[in-house]
Design an enzyme around this catalytic site. Structure first.
Site, PDB file in Angstrom:
ATOM      1  N   HIS A  97       0.861  -1.185   0.000  1.00 48.03           N
ATOM      2  CA  HIS A  97       0.000   0.000   0.000  1.00 48.03           C
ATOM      3  C   HIS A  97       0.895   1.232   0.000  1.00 48.03           C
ATOM      4  O   HIS A  97       1.743   1.392   0.884  1.00 48.03           O
ATOM      5  CB  HIS A  97      -0.906   0.001   1.231  1.00 48.03           C
ATOM      6  CG  HIS A  97      -1.588   1.317   1.478  1.00 48.03           C
ATOM      7  ND1 HIS A  97      -2.247   2.012   0.485  1.00 48.03           N
ATOM      8  CD2 HIS A  97      -1.698   2.076   2.601  1.00 48.03           C
ATOM      9  CE1 HIS A  97      -2.730   3.133   0.986  1.00 48.03           C
ATOM     10  NE2 HIS A  97      -2.407   3.198   2.273  1.00 48.03           N
ATOM     11  N   HIS A  99       1.325   5.683  -1.156  1.00 46.92           N
ATOM     12  CA  HIS A  99       0.685   6.968  -1.426  1.00 46.92           C
ATOM     13  C   HIS A  99       1.332   7.569  -2.674  1.00 46.92           C
ATOM     14  O   HIS A  99       1.700   8.740  -2.689  1.00 46.92           O
ATOM     15  CB  HIS A  99       0.838   7.907  -0.229  1.00 46.92           C
ATOM     16  CG  HIS A  99       0.131   7.456   1.001  1.00 46.92           C
ATOM     17  ND1 HIS A  99       0.091   8.204   2.156  1.00 46.92           N
ATOM     18  CD2 HIS A  99      -0.582   6.333   1.273  1.00 46.92           C
ATOM     19  CE1 HIS A  99      -0.609   7.562   3.086  1.00 46.92           C
ATOM     20  NE2 HIS A  99      -1.013   6.421   2.566  1.00 46.92           N
ATOM     21  N   TYR A 124       1.180  -4.843 -20.268  1.00 48.24           N
ATOM     22  CA  TYR A 124       1.773  -5.161 -18.974  1.00 48.24           C
ATOM     23  C   TYR A 124       0.904  -4.708 -17.811  1.00 48.24           C
ATOM     24  O   TYR A 124       0.918  -5.322 -16.741  1.00 48.24           O
ATOM     25  CB  TYR A 124       3.196  -4.600 -18.871  1.00 48.24           C
ATOM     26  CG  TYR A 124       4.183  -5.499 -19.556  1.00 48.24           C
ATOM     27  CD1 TYR A 124       4.765  -6.567 -18.884  1.00 48.24           C
ATOM     28  CD2 TYR A 124       4.488  -5.334 -20.897  1.00 48.24           C
ATOM     29  CE1 TYR A 124       5.642  -7.427 -19.513  1.00 48.24           C
ATOM     30  CE2 TYR A 124       5.363  -6.191 -21.554  1.00 48.24           C
ATOM     31  CZ  TYR A 124       5.938  -7.232 -20.850  1.00 48.24           C
ATOM     32  OH  TYR A 124       6.792  -8.093 -21.487  1.00 48.24           O
TER      33      TYR A 124
END
Length: 224
Positions: A97, A99, A124
């Site tokens: 995860h 930002h 891709y």
């Protein structure tokens, strides 16, 4: 390889990939988190308020199969988010995860389809990410985001949290990192080409990728 030596390698890998992501500006400050499932059902996850660029293997949070802290520093507040994806995506062994700037920007655009946040722009992207779901904004750490992830029923390995960032699962840590990077680069392409009527992959080209490379797309995953 023993379970202990395998865990030692995974701790080092988390720190190595975290440093690489941080040094390339893909997640600033103390943002972002990484987790890896272990063979005993527990998992390793990066600590709360930790920069991915300065992780220490021994300080990573070690959780048991119930998500309780066994050793290391206190875990990221995003544990419910990771748990929801592991619980619904049976093949997931690692989650990243971030930002990352372009993915966050993409999540804020009004035209984004929650069922397929990006059109089929490159081979891709489809091969590594499939389709990317967009879930509504929730404050970081809000348990409601876990419910939103569970609502996807494991159909997506690639998810965008609105106004927050990407969450990507993989069958290895390397696969999860590479898919997250591919999502970020494709989001960048989308922003560069927005309003220019670019040529996307045709339905026939998408079907060919699905057939040749075994790409799994949720129903309506790329209806662009």
């Amino acid at each position: 390889m023993t379970a202990m030596s395998n865990e030692t390698l995974l701790r080092e890998d988390i720190c190595r990939f975290g440093r690489s992501l941080f040094e390339r500006g893909l997640t600033p400050g103390s943002s972002g988190n990484i987790s890896v499932r272990l063979d005993d059902g527990g998992w390793l996850v990066t600590p709360t308020n930790a920069s991915l660029g300065f992780l220490e293997p021994a300080k990573l949070s070690r959780l048991d199969s119930r998500g309780q802290l066994v050793s290391g520093d206190a875990p990221t507040k995003e544990v419910p988010l990771h748990t929801a994806l592991y619980d619904t995506r049976g093949t997931a062994r690692a989650i990243v995860h971030l930002h990352s700037t372009h993915s966050v920007a993409l999540s804020m655009l009004p035209e984004i389809d929650p069922r397929a946040a990006l059109p089929p722009m490159t081979a891709y992207y489809l091969m590594k990410c499939g389709a990317t779901a967009l879930v509504p904004y929730y404050r970081p750490g809000d348990p409601a985001v876990a419910d939103a992830i569970k609502g996807l029923a494991g159909r997506y390995s690639s998810v965008l949290l609105a106004n927050h960032g990407p969450v990507v699962a993989g069958d290895t840590l390397e696969a999860a990192v590479f898919a997250t990077e591919e999502l970020e680069e494709t989001a960048k392409l989308y922003l560069l080409l927005r309003g220019m009527n670019p040529r996307y992959l045709s339905p026939e080209q998408v079907k060919d990728l699905v057939k040749v490379f075994g790409v799994t797309l949720p129903e309506h995953g790329h209806g662009h």
